[in-house]
Motif scaffolding. Structure first.
Motif, PDB file in Angstrom:
ATOM      1  N   GLU A  68       0.915  -1.299   0.081  1.00 21.42           N
ATOM      2  CA  GLU A  68       0.019   0.233   0.305  1.00 21.42           C
ATOM      3  C   GLU A  68       1.142   1.694  -0.019  1.00 21.42           C
ATOM      4  O   GLU A  68       1.832   1.084   0.493  1.00 21.42           O
ATOM      5  N   TYR A  69       0.315   2.520  -0.506  1.00 24.54           N
ATOM      6  CA  TYR A  69       1.345   3.469  -0.473  1.00 24.54           C
ATOM      7  C   TYR A  69       0.382   4.371  -0.123  1.00 24.54           C
ATOM      8  O   TYR A  69      -0.110   4.672  -0.383  1.00 24.54           O
ATOM      9  N   PRO A  70       1.338   5.556   0.886  1.00 21.60           N
ATOM     10  CA  PRO A  70      -0.188   5.796   1.349  1.00 21.60           C
ATOM     11  C   PRO A  70       0.400   7.514   0.637  1.00 21.60           C
ATOM     12  O   PRO A  70       0.765   7.561  -0.176  1.00 21.60           O
ATOM     13  N   LEU A  71      -0.938   8.195  -0.282  1.00 15.13           N
ATOM     14  CA  LEU A  71      -1.170   8.903  -0.494  1.00 15.13           C
ATOM     15  C   LEU A  71      -2.240   9.967  -0.112  1.00 15.13           C
ATOM     16  O   LEU A  71      -3.069   9.960   0.018  1.00 15.13           O
ATOM     17  N   GLY A  72      -0.941  11.266   0.891  1.00 10.47           N
ATOM     18  CA  GLY A  72      -2.334  12.114   1.598  1.00 10.47           C
ATOM     19  C   GLY A  72      -2.670  11.113   2.413  1.00 10.47           C
ATOM     20  O   GLY A  72      -2.599  10.759   2.808  1.00 10.47           O
ATOM     21  N   ILE A  78      -4.805   5.790   1.292  1.00  8.73           N
ATOM     22  CA  ILE A  78      -4.093   4.784   1.317  1.00  8.73           C
ATOM     23  C   ILE A  78      -4.411   4.027  -0.229  1.00  8.73           C
ATOM     24  O   ILE A  78      -5.305   3.563  -0.429  1.00  8.73           O
ATOM     25  N   VAL A  79      -3.157   4.041  -1.514  1.00  7.23           N
ATOM     26  CA  VAL A  79      -3.862   3.346  -2.529  1.00  7.23           C
ATOM     27  C   VAL A  79      -3.093   1.666  -2.414  1.00  7.23           C
ATOM     28  O   VAL A  79      -1.829   1.549  -1.917  1.00  7.23           O
ATOM     29  N   PRO A  80      -3.980   1.137  -2.635  1.00  8.59           N
ATOM     30  CA  PRO A  80      -3.473  -0.393  -2.457  1.00  8.59           C
ATOM     31  C   PRO A  80      -3.116  -0.948  -3.581  1.00  8.59           C
ATOM     32  O   PRO A  80      -3.965  -0.920  -4.961  1.00  8.59           O
ATOM     33  N   GLY A  99      -0.466  -7.218 -17.471  1.00  8.48           N
ATOM     34  CA  GLY A  99      -1.999  -5.953 -17.201  1.00  8.48           C
ATOM     35  C   GLY A  99      -1.399  -5.033 -17.831  1.00  8.48           C
ATOM     36  O   GLY A  99      -0.655  -3.696 -18.111  1.00  8.48           O
ATOM     37  N   PRO A 100      -3.138  -4.415 -17.441  1.00 12.99           N
ATOM     38  CA  PRO A 100      -3.235  -2.705 -17.764  1.00 12.99           C
ATOM     39  C   PRO A 100      -2.303  -1.403 -16.872  1.00 12.99           C
ATOM     40  O   PRO A 100      -1.631  -2.439 -15.541  1.00 12.99           O
ATOM     41  N   SER A 101      -2.612  -0.525 -17.139  1.00 16.89           N
ATOM     42  CA  SER A 101      -1.192   0.559 -16.690  1.00 16.89           C
ATOM     43  C   SER A 101      -1.568   0.853 -15.134  1.00 16.89           C
ATOM     44  O   SER A 101      -3.262   0.858 -14.811  1.00 16.89           O
ATOM     45  N   GLY A 102      -0.868   0.773 -14.144  1.00 18.87           N
ATOM     46  CA  GLY A 102      -1.707   1.043 -12.704  1.00 18.87           C
ATOM     47  C   GLY A 102      -1.400  -0.648 -12.158  1.00 18.87           C
ATOM     48  O   GLY A 102      -2.264  -0.186 -10.999  1.00 18.87           O
ATOM     49  N   SER A 103      -1.595  -1.452 -12.880  1.00 20.13           N
ATOM     50  CA  SER A 103      -2.121  -2.573 -12.304  1.00 20.13           C
ATOM     51  C   SER A 103      -0.906  -3.431 -11.343  1.00 20.13           C
ATOM     52  O   SER A 103      -1.396  -4.186 -10.413  1.00 20.13           O
ATOM     53  N   GLY A 104      -0.130  -2.598 -10.941  1.00 21.57           N
ATOM     54  CA  GLY A 104       0.856  -3.271 -10.254  1.00 21.57           C
ATOM     55  C   GLY A 104       2.227  -4.417 -10.620  1.00 21.57           C
ATOM     56  O   GLY A 104       3.124  -4.286  -9.940  1.00 21.57           O
ATOM     57  N   LYS A 105       2.249  -3.862 -12.444  1.00 21.36           N
ATOM     58  CA  LYS A 105       3.857  -4.808 -12.432  1.00 21.36           C
ATOM     59  C   LYS A 105       5.088  -3.936 -12.058  1.00 21.36           C
ATOM     60  O   LYS A 105       5.746  -4.910 -11.521  1.00 21.36           O
ATOM     61  N   THR A 106       5.012  -2.580 -11.683  1.00 23.24           N
ATOM     62  CA  THR A 106       6.245  -2.572 -11.654  1.00 23.24           C
ATOM     63  C   THR A 106       6.724  -2.348 -10.090  1.00 23.24           C
ATOM     64  O   THR A 106       7.620  -2.690  -9.731  1.00 23.24           O
ATOM     65  N   THR A 107       5.129  -2.344  -8.728  1.00 18.25           N
ATOM     66  CA  THR A 107       5.179  -2.366  -7.844  1.00 18.25           C
ATOM     67  C   THR A 107       6.110  -3.822  -7.285  1.00 18.25           C
ATOM     68  O   THR A 107       6.758  -4.203  -6.362  1.00 18.25           O
ATOM     69  N   LEU A 108       5.351  -4.764  -8.535  1.00 18.84           N
ATOM     70  CA  LEU A 108       5.674  -6.297  -7.409  1.00 18.84           C
ATOM     71  C   LEU A 108       7.417  -6.739  -8.045  1.00 18.84           C
ATOM     72  O   LEU A 108       7.932  -7.614  -7.146  1.00 18.84           O
ATOM     73  N   ASP A 133      11.854  -3.885 -16.546  1.00 15.60           N
ATOM     74  CA  ASP A 133      10.841  -3.334 -16.177  1.00 15.60           C
ATOM     75  C   ASP A 133      10.181  -2.965 -17.463  1.00 15.60           C
ATOM     76  O   ASP A 133      10.845  -1.913 -17.706  1.00 15.60           O
ATOM     77  N   GLU A 134       9.637  -3.477 -18.392  1.00 14.18           N
ATOM     78  CA  GLU A 134       9.963  -3.167 -20.018  1.00 14.18           C
ATOM     79  C   GLU A 134      10.622  -2.978 -20.372  1.00 14.18           C
ATOM     80  O   GLU A 134      10.717  -1.491 -20.925  1.00 14.18           O
ATOM     81  N   PRO A 135      11.054  -4.287 -20.540  1.00  9.10           N
ATOM     82  CA  PRO A 135      12.455  -3.179 -21.206  1.00  9.10           C
ATOM     83  C   PRO A 135      12.603  -3.050 -22.665  1.00  9.10           C
ATOM     84  O   PRO A 135      13.882  -2.459 -23.090  1.00  9.10           O
ATOM     85  N   THR A 152       5.752  -6.291 -19.167  1.00  8.58           N
ATOM     86  CA  THR A 152       5.185  -6.294 -20.373  1.00  8.58           C
ATOM     87  C   THR A 152       3.989  -5.497 -20.809  1.00  8.58           C
ATOM     88  O   THR A 152       2.903  -6.198 -20.172  1.00  8.58           O
ATOM     89  N   HIS A 153       3.556  -4.404 -22.146  1.00  3.93           N
ATOM     90  CA  HIS A 153       1.859  -5.093 -22.129  1.00  3.93           C
ATOM     91  C   HIS A 153       2.182  -4.344 -24.097  1.00  3.93           C
ATOM     92  O   HIS A 153       0.915  -4.531 -24.559  1.00  3.93           O
ATOM     93  N   ASP A 154       3.775  -5.476 -24.073  1.00  6.26           N
ATOM     94  CA  ASP A 154       3.446  -5.604 -25.582  1.00  6.26           C
ATOM     95  C   ASP A 154       3.253  -6.338 -26.236  1.00  6.26           C
ATOM     96  O   ASP A 154       3.823  -7.235 -25.906  1.00  6.26           O
TER      97      ASP A 154
HETATM   98  N1  LIG Z   1       4.923   5.814  -5.342  1.00  8.46           N
HETATM   99  C1  LIG Z   1       4.011   5.405  -5.503  1.00  8.46           C
HETATM  100  N2  LIG Z   1       3.584   6.016  -4.237  1.00  8.46           N
HETATM  101  C2  LIG Z   1       1.418   6.113  -4.396  1.00  8.46           C
HETATM  102  N3  LIG Z   1       1.094   5.357  -5.306  1.00  8.46           N
HETATM  103  C3  LIG Z   1       2.029   5.091  -6.049  1.00  8.46           C
HETATM  104  C4  LIG Z   1       3.439   4.414  -6.184  1.00  8.46           C
HETATM  105  N4  LIG Z   1       4.041   4.072  -6.693  1.00  8.46           N
HETATM  106  C5  LIG Z   1       2.617   3.037  -7.112  1.00  8.46           C
HETATM  107  N5  LIG Z   1       1.789   3.567  -6.997  1.00  8.46           N
HETATM  108  C6  LIG Z   1       0.232   3.591  -7.733  1.00  8.46           C
HETATM  109  O1  LIG Z   1      -0.024   2.105  -7.112  1.00  8.46           O
HETATM  110  C7  LIG Z   1      -0.267   1.415  -7.890  1.00  8.46           C
HETATM  111  C8  LIG Z   1       0.303   0.462  -9.068  1.00  8.46           C
HETATM  112  O2  LIG Z   1       1.179   1.112 -10.079  1.00  8.46           O
HETATM  113  P1  LIG Z   1       2.400   0.291 -10.738  1.00  8.46           P
HETATM  114  O3  LIG Z   1       3.453   1.270 -11.409  1.00  8.46           O
HETATM  115  O4  LIG Z   1       2.715  -0.796  -9.580  1.00  8.46           O
HETATM  116  O5  LIG Z   1       1.449  -0.360 -11.880  1.00  8.46           O
HETATM  117  P2  LIG Z   1       2.569  -1.176 -13.426  1.00  8.46           P
HETATM  118  O6  LIG Z   1       1.458  -1.674 -13.566  1.00  8.46           O
HETATM  119  O7  LIG Z   1       3.921  -1.012 -13.582  1.00  8.46           O
HETATM  120  O8  LIG Z   1       1.576   0.400 -14.379  1.00  8.46           O
HETATM  121  P3  LIG Z   1       2.650   1.021 -15.516  1.00  8.46           P
HETATM  122  O9  LIG Z   1       2.439  -0.219 -16.432  1.00  8.46           O
HETATM  123  O10 LIG Z   1       1.958   2.137 -16.243  1.00  8.46           O
HETATM  124  O11 LIG Z   1       3.803   1.309 -15.528  1.00  8.46           O
HETATM  125  C9  LIG Z   1      -0.756   2.856  -9.094  1.00  8.46           C
HETATM  126  O12 LIG Z   1      -2.178   2.526  -9.100  1.00  8.46           O
HETATM  127  C10 LIG Z   1      -0.245   4.003  -9.038  1.00  8.46           C
HETATM  128  O13 LIG Z   1      -0.574   4.728  -8.553  1.00  8.46           O
END
Ligand SMILES: Nc1ncnc2c1ncn2[C@@H]1O[C@H](COP(=O)(O)OP(=O)(O)OP(=O)(O)O)[C@@H](O)[C@H]1O
Ligand SMILES: [Mg+2]
Lengths: 503, 228
Positions: free
Chosen positions: B12-16, B19-21, B40-49, B168-170, B201-203
């Protein structure tokens, strides 16, 4: 290590502007430090040179009864206790291998007397054997008028500075016997008054001492006018007089008329110890006598009494070069105590009183200045480096992501600062050394005695010792580490995530 | 053997004040030697994982085991050493050290590992050749194209012979030809060195190369399709 330095060095080149800012600060700091150290050492050396070589030697022996160690530049009026054991002292000194040379002297305050004036002027009298004095201090002053007295001659040498002061008191311009007015040496006021200038070739002085009640007024013939090589405003208060006249003036027993030395106990019995200024002005104090007519206090002894048997106030000692100061002092004190001489040894900086203190004040001022300078430098460097840490956070975070430990990042920053301070600080030190070497060649002179103290001689002559340079380098090192500390913390706190989230 | 094991991972990311899960209970196992894509679509959590697996970001809850070590229990130095010794990371924006040239950038992790100079040089030379940048070895990153920089990043990720390479999306910033070449290179490394690859990737073109595809949506893993 090599990797760290490579990265640090290339970063310096990459951020030329910032590096230059820090570099200039470090350069300036190191330069001023070096020159400052040079001035301090020059000053210390100058004081030492002036006082030791030209005034009193390394160490003075003074009477155990003497309360203050400061016998030379003491407050007016406090008299110096007599030493009556010079014979013993001499024997002991001759046996000390670390003693190069020594000179027994009388030193006390004398009042200038003039029949027509009420306000008295003062001068210090330094009584010594003229030829011995010359051997001890061969070039501390030059005789600018008249001549150096012959051995054994009864005479007075008046410093030009004292003559100027005497003129202020009495409007009398003193001249050496047989000499005329030398216009170049005339005080400005005296020059203006040249047509009605009153001149005199003798000075009447009354010794001022609290120990003995029979001080006499002696008319001294002026043999020469002298000018000290340095510190005229300080040394210029000292009129050099032959020891026998000195003793007469101070009321000490002279060698010629002494059959018994004055033991301390006897003086105590007479109840004449203590700085009782009133006792100085006995009934006959204002009666002027010529030295030739000075009454003999005791019947002259038949034989073998030389000047050395008389009373002195101090023995100036020069040490053999390279001898440890403290050791010599300790050894001398042991030897003197063991020999029953009732004297103690004091170092020049104590015997000459306030001059050591003056040096300390200047040193402290310089120290504070340098500290402030470095505080400013640290603040600017901290600021610049912290900014650069933040600017580089994606780069630093990436290094951390790839596997660089915190210590590596810290090392990189320290390396950068270290290189900058080595290069620019090094240049600053080099420039400082150069300046210190060049300044004496310019022969900057001064008439100001405070500055003369700083100058350490006739002209501005800063000195640099290896330890002075090492000190600067060390201070620079401390500054570098302190300045790098906070930016290092900031840099180390950057996480790999910071690198990634910066897109 | 599973080189990566993830259980009930929440991030979870705190945002103000809210909390963004980003990850809401991910379970994932990756075997040694896999060549796996996360889509997965943008914002799905790939980078976070990927960041959590790569010990660059840390879980809010759940357990993450990489190379047999539970990373939440490790100190900063231990995590750093884990990144250095076991993981190669290829960033989306191909971060390189600007003051080092291509060869030095590739050699960098080896020097951090305190590998001997000759050994490091040999290995780095090999990688420079494999990513086809021999003529550019003395160039600084600023003098390279995007694709070339990405190849340097890949070479740097592979130079230590890591057990896992996370990317991450090489190919996101590359044209299709260069992207294909990069993927070919990764594939070859995977076959040659048995290195585990996990990339997002999403390619669709990229997916062709993947041998296993994991879909992620709204911070949760979807049912896996059959391997390509
Ligand atoms: N540092 C952060 N602070 C707050 N929220 C974040 C942070 N990093 C990611 N998020 C949120 O976490 C969610 C997952 O983000 P993530 O970057 O993992 O997505 P993604 O799948 O990699 O997207 P993309 O394909 O656009 O790169 C998103 O809703 C994003 O807004
Ligand atoms: Mg992403």
């Amino acid at each position: 290590m090599k990797l760290l330095l490579t990265i640090a060095w290339r970063n310096i080149l990459r951020h030329k502007g910032k590096s230059l800012v820090i570099g200039v600060i470090l350069f300036t700091g190191a330069f001023l430090m070096t020159v400052g150290n040079g001035v301090i050492s020059g000053m210390a050396a100058g004081i030492e040179k002036n006082i030791i070589n030209g005034f009193m030697g390394d160490i003075a022996l003074i009477s155990d009864a003497q309360k203050s160690d400061n016998i030379l530049l003491n407050m007016m009026g406090s008299s110096i206790e007599p030493i009556t054991t010079y014979r013993k002292i001499k024997e002991i000194l001759l046996a000390q291998p670390y003693v190069r040379r020594f000179l027994p002297v009388g030193k006390n305050l004398a009042m200038l007397l003039d029949e027509s004036t009420v306000t008295p002027g003062y001068a210090y009298l330094l009584g010594a054997d003229f030829s011995e004095y010359r051997k001890m201090f061969p070039d501390n002053f030059t005789v600018i008028e008249g001549s150096y007295p012959a051995p054994g001659e009864r005479a007075l040498l008046v410093p030009a500075f004292a003559r100027d002061e005497f003129y202020d008191f009495y409007n009398i311009w003193f001249l050496p016997e047989g000499g005329g007015v030398v216009k170049e040496n005339l005080k400005k006021e005296a020059l203006a008054d040249i047509n009605s200038l009153v001149v005199s070739t003798s000075v009447v002085m009354m010794g001022m001492t609290s120990g003995i009640n029979t001080t006499s007024d002696i008319r001294f013939p002026v043999r020469g006018i002298v000018r000290y090589g340095a510190l005229n405003q300080i040394f210029g208060h000292f009129c050099l007089v032959d020891i026998e006249s000195y003793r007469e003036c101070l009321g000490y027993f002279t060698a010629a008329d002494m059959s018994v030395q004055v033991p301390k106990e006897e003086k105590k019995l007479l109840g004449m110890e203590g700085p009782d200024l009133d006792s100085l002005f006995g009934g006959d104090a204002m009666i002027v006598r010529d030295y030739k007519a000075a009454p003999k206090l005791r019947a002259a002894p038949a034989a073998a009494k030389t000047a050395e048997d008389g009373v002195y106030n101090a023995v100036f000692i020069k040490l053999v070069d390279g001898v440890s100061y403290k050791e010599a002092l300790a050894k001398l004190n042991r030897a003197m105590a063991g020999g029953g001489t009732e004297v103690r040894a004091v170092p020049w900086n104590k015997a000459s009183g306030p001059m050591g203190g003056m040096a300390l004040i200047i040193k402290s001022a310089l120290f504070i200045f340098v500290t402030l300078l470095f505080c400013v430098a640290v603040i600017i460097i901290v600021n610049t480096l912290t900014m650069s840490a933040i600017e580089r956070s994606s780069e630093i975070g990436m290094m951390r992501a790839v596997g660089a430990r915190k210590t590596f990042i810290a090392g990189m920053f320290l390396g950068e600062t270290a290189i900058l301070s080595a290069v620019f600080g090094g240049l600053g030190i080099a420039a400082g050394i150069l300046a210190v070497k060049i300044i004496p060649l310019l022969e900057i002179t001064t008439k100001n005695d405070m500055l003369q103290l700083l100058y350490g001689g006739n002209f501005f002559n800063p000195l640099l010792s290896f330890s002075g340079i090492a000190l600067t380098a060390f201070q620079l090192l401390v500054v570098t580490v302190i300045a790098a500390l906070y930016p290092m913390r900031v840099a180390v706190g950057i996480t790999p995530l910071d690198a990634i989230s910066r897109e | 053997m599973n080189i990566i094991e993830i259980r009930e991972l929440k991030k979870e990311y705190p945002l103000g004040n809210t909390i963004v899960p980003a990850l809401r209970g991910v379970d994932l196992e990756v075997e040694e030697g896999e060549f796996m894509s996360i889509i997965g679509p943008s914002g799905s959590g790939k980078t976070t994982l990927l960041n959590v697996i790569g010990c660059i970001d840390f879980a809010t809850a759940g357990s993450v085991t990489v190379g047999g070590r539970e990373i939440t229990t490790l100190s900063d130095t231990q995590v750093t050493d884990l990144r250095l010794n076991k993981i190669g990371f290829i960033f989306q924006n191909f971060n390189l050290i600007p003051v080092l040239d291509v060869f030095e950038n590739i050699e960098f992790p080896l020097l951090l590992m305190k590998k001997s100079g000759a050994e490091a040089r040999k290995r780095a030379e090999k990688l420079v050749e494999e990513v086809g940048l021999k003529e550019f070895a003395a160039h600084r990153p600023a003098e390279l194209s995007g694709g070339q920089r990405q190849r340097v990043a890949i070479a740097r990720a592979l130079v230590t012979n890591p057990e896992i390479v996370l990317a991450d999306e090489p190919t996101a910033n590359l044209d299709s030809v260069t992207g294909a070449a990069i993927l070919e290179l990764m594939r070859r490394m995977n076959e040659l060195e048995k290195t585990t690859f996990v990339f997002s990737t999403h390619d669709a073109n990229v997916l062709k190369y993947a041998r296993r595809i994991v879909k992620i949506k709204d911070g949760l893993i979807e049912k896996e399709p059959a391997a390509a």
